[in-house]
Scaffold this motif. Structure first.
Motif, short mmCIF file in Angstrom:
data_model
loop_
_atom_site.label_atom_id
_atom_site.label_comp_id
_atom_site.label_asym_id
_atom_site.label_seq_id
_atom_site.Cartn_x
_atom_site.Cartn_y
_atom_site.Cartn_z
N CYS B 28 -2.33 -7.55 -6.69
CA CYS B 28 -2.74 -7.00 -7.99
C CYS B 28 -4.25 -7.10 -8.18
N ALA B 29 -4.73 -6.24 -9.01
CA ALA B 29 -6.13 -6.26 -9.43
C ALA B 29 -6.11 -6.20 -10.95
N PRO B 30 -6.27 -7.33 -11.62
CA PRO B 30 -6.08 -7.38 -13.07
C PRO B 30 -6.90 -6.34 -13.81
N GLY B 31 -6.25 -5.64 -14.70
CA GLY B 31 -6.94 -4.70 -15.55
C GLY B 31 -7.17 -3.34 -14.97
N SER B 32 -6.96 -3.17 -13.68
CA SER B 32 -7.25 -1.85 -13.13
C SER B 32 -6.09 -1.30 -12.29
N ASP B 127 -6.97 3.63 -12.75
CA ASP B 127 -7.81 4.15 -11.67
C ASP B 127 -7.00 4.61 -10.45
N ARG B 128 -5.70 4.76 -10.61
CA ARG B 128 -4.86 5.05 -9.44
C ARG B 128 -5.24 6.38 -8.78
N ALA B 129 -5.57 7.41 -9.60
CA ALA B 129 -5.94 8.70 -9.02
C ALA B 129 -7.30 8.60 -8.32
N ALA B 130 -8.22 7.84 -8.91
CA ALA B 130 -9.54 7.67 -8.29
C ALA B 130 -9.41 6.91 -6.97
N LEU B 131 -8.51 5.94 -6.94
CA LEU B 131 -8.28 5.19 -5.70
C LEU B 131 -7.71 6.12 -4.64
N MET B 132 -6.70 6.90 -5.00
CA MET B 132 -6.08 7.78 -4.01
C MET B 132 -7.04 8.86 -3.53
N ALA B 133 -8.02 9.23 -4.38
CA ALA B 133 -8.99 10.23 -3.97
C ALA B 133 -9.81 9.76 -2.77
N LYS B 134 -9.89 8.45 -2.56
CA LYS B 134 -10.62 7.93 -1.41
C LYS B 134 -9.82 8.09 -0.12
N LEU B 135 -8.51 8.25 -0.23
CA LEU B 135 -7.64 8.22 0.94
C LEU B 135 -6.87 9.52 1.17
N CYS B 136 -6.84 10.39 0.17
CA CYS B 136 -5.92 11.53 0.19
C CYS B 136 -6.67 12.80 -0.24
N TYR B 184 -0.72 -1.06 8.39
CA TYR B 184 -1.97 -0.29 8.37
C TYR B 184 -2.22 0.29 6.98
N ALA B 185 -1.18 0.92 6.40
CA ALA B 185 -1.36 1.59 5.11
C ALA B 185 -1.67 0.59 4.00
N TRP B 186 -1.00 -0.56 4.05
CA TRP B 186 -1.26 -1.58 3.02
C TRP B 186 -2.70 -2.06 3.09
N SER B 187 -3.18 -2.29 4.32
CA SER B 187 -4.56 -2.75 4.46
C SER B 187 -5.55 -1.66 4.03
N ALA B 188 -5.21 -0.40 4.29
CA ALA B 188 -6.09 0.69 3.86
C ALA B 188 -6.16 0.76 2.34
N ALA B 192 -9.44 0.05 -0.03
CA ALA B 192 -9.90 1.01 -1.03
C ALA B 192 -9.93 0.39 -2.42
N MET B 193 -9.06 -0.57 -2.68
CA MET B 193 -8.99 -1.20 -4.00
C MET B 193 -10.18 -2.10 -4.28
N GLN B 194 -10.88 -2.53 -3.25
CA GLN B 194 -12.01 -3.44 -3.45
C GLN B 194 -13.04 -2.86 -4.42
N GLU B 195 -13.25 -1.55 -4.31
CA GLU B 195 -14.24 -0.89 -5.15
C GLU B 195 -13.91 -1.01 -6.63
N PHE B 196 -12.61 -1.19 -6.92
CA PHE B 196 -12.16 -1.21 -8.31
C PHE B 196 -11.95 -2.63 -8.82
N GLY B 197 -12.51 -3.60 -8.11
CA GLY B 197 -12.44 -4.98 -8.57
C GLY B 197 -11.17 -5.69 -8.20
#
Lengths: 98, 199
Positions: B28-32, B127-136, B184-188, B192-197
């Motif tokens: 989890c990433a609290p708040g995001s 931020d789920r759509a913004a996160l997926m935009a990095k990968l999809c 692999y997918a979990w680590s990816a 990508a989630m690091q950017e969102f805290g």
């Protein structure tokens, strides 16, 4: 990146698709010669122009037909295979045994 | 620092034998953003021309439009992947241990092995759509991909099914992808989630 219109999933990056060969008419497997069948399975005409081709959208496992100019790579149209194939072809055991 | 779920040993082996160490652990990433592993929840699939009618006979919704998902009850959904392929998701029950039968349910309705082939994750957060935009490559923002929509596409270059629906009252993306690519997918996703805290 090039993109292609998938009839099921919409406009997608070309990396999601796999080429599956030209759409050709299948000879009757019960009556055709081995040479005719081999030509159908293994050979393509290799002409230049707008061709009807099988394409696979890999993430959904969906096969469809695209009309594509194989020199300019322009995709003219994509559509569901049901526009060309309306009935299922079943192969009996005797036809596939040899 | 918390370990990654797919590298942790399992203290209590799940009832379902898994090909990778999945569990109900949550990254989890609290708040995001929150990424949950629902792989041990039940899901099954059917393919064939008779499936829409069979769904109605079972009291389930008939989803006529491909790439849509509809609620079939509390924590239950029917997902249409084409006019002939449907997955039933059940968040209330644990996965079946046995393999589905290889015989048709009706003459033109055949079981699919989605329980044994695909992991089921759920990604929620604003931020789920913004996160997926990095990968999809597909736009999964709310304006063009609202709740009830499904996309069969690629994420981090691997095939994935993205379904936008509520989970326990919170909107998010359910992700279904090949179990062999789970680590692999979990680590990816974590990367990508690091950017969102992410924690």
């Amino acid at each position: 990146m090039k993109r292609m219109q998938c009839p099921l999933n919409g406009l997608r990056n070309i990396s999601e698709f796999v080429y599956g060969g030209q759409v050709t008419t299948m000879p009757n497997p019960a009556t055709c010669t081995d040479k005719q069948w081999a030509h159908y399975v293994f050979y393509e005409d290799n002409d230049i122009g707008v061709m009807r081709e099988w394409w696979l959208h890999a993430p959904s496992g969906y096969w469809f037909i695209a009309e594509r100019h194989n020199a300019s790579d322009e995709i003219v149209r994509t559509y569901d295979a049901s526009e060309c194939f309306s009935s299922r072809v079943d192969f009996s055991a005797s036809e596939t045994a040899s | 620092m918390r370990g990654r779920p797919y590298e942790l040993p399992i203290a209590q082996p799940p009832r379902l034998p898994c090909r990778y160490p999945c569990s109900h652990r949550v990254r989890c990433a609290p708040g995001s953003l929150t990424l949950s592993d629902l792989s041990l929840q039940r899901r099954s699939g059917l393919r064939g021309s008779d499936v829409p009618d069979w769904l109605v006979q079972q009291g389930l919704p008939r989803v006529d439009t491909p790439n849509r998902i509809e609620a079939a009850g509390e924590q239950q959904w029917v997902m249409a992947l084409s006019k002939r392929e449907f997955w039933m998701l059940d968040g209330n029950q644990t996965a079946l241990e046995e393999r589905p039968a290889s015989v048709a349910v009706t003459p033109n309705a055949w079981p699919l092995y989605c329980q044994h082939s695909h992991v089921w994750w759920h990604l929620s957060g604003d931020d789920r759509a913004a996160l997926m935009a990095k990968l999809c490559g597909v736009d999964l923002s709310e304006a063009v991909f609202p709740v009830g929509h499904v996309a069969q596409t690629q994420m981090a270059r691997i095939s994935v099914i993205v379904a936008h629906h509520d989970w326990q009252g919170v909107a998010g993306f359910s992700l279904f992808l090949d179990q062999s690519l789970a680590a692999y997918a979990w680590s990816a996703l974590e990367d990508a989630m690091q950017e969102f805290g992410a924690c």
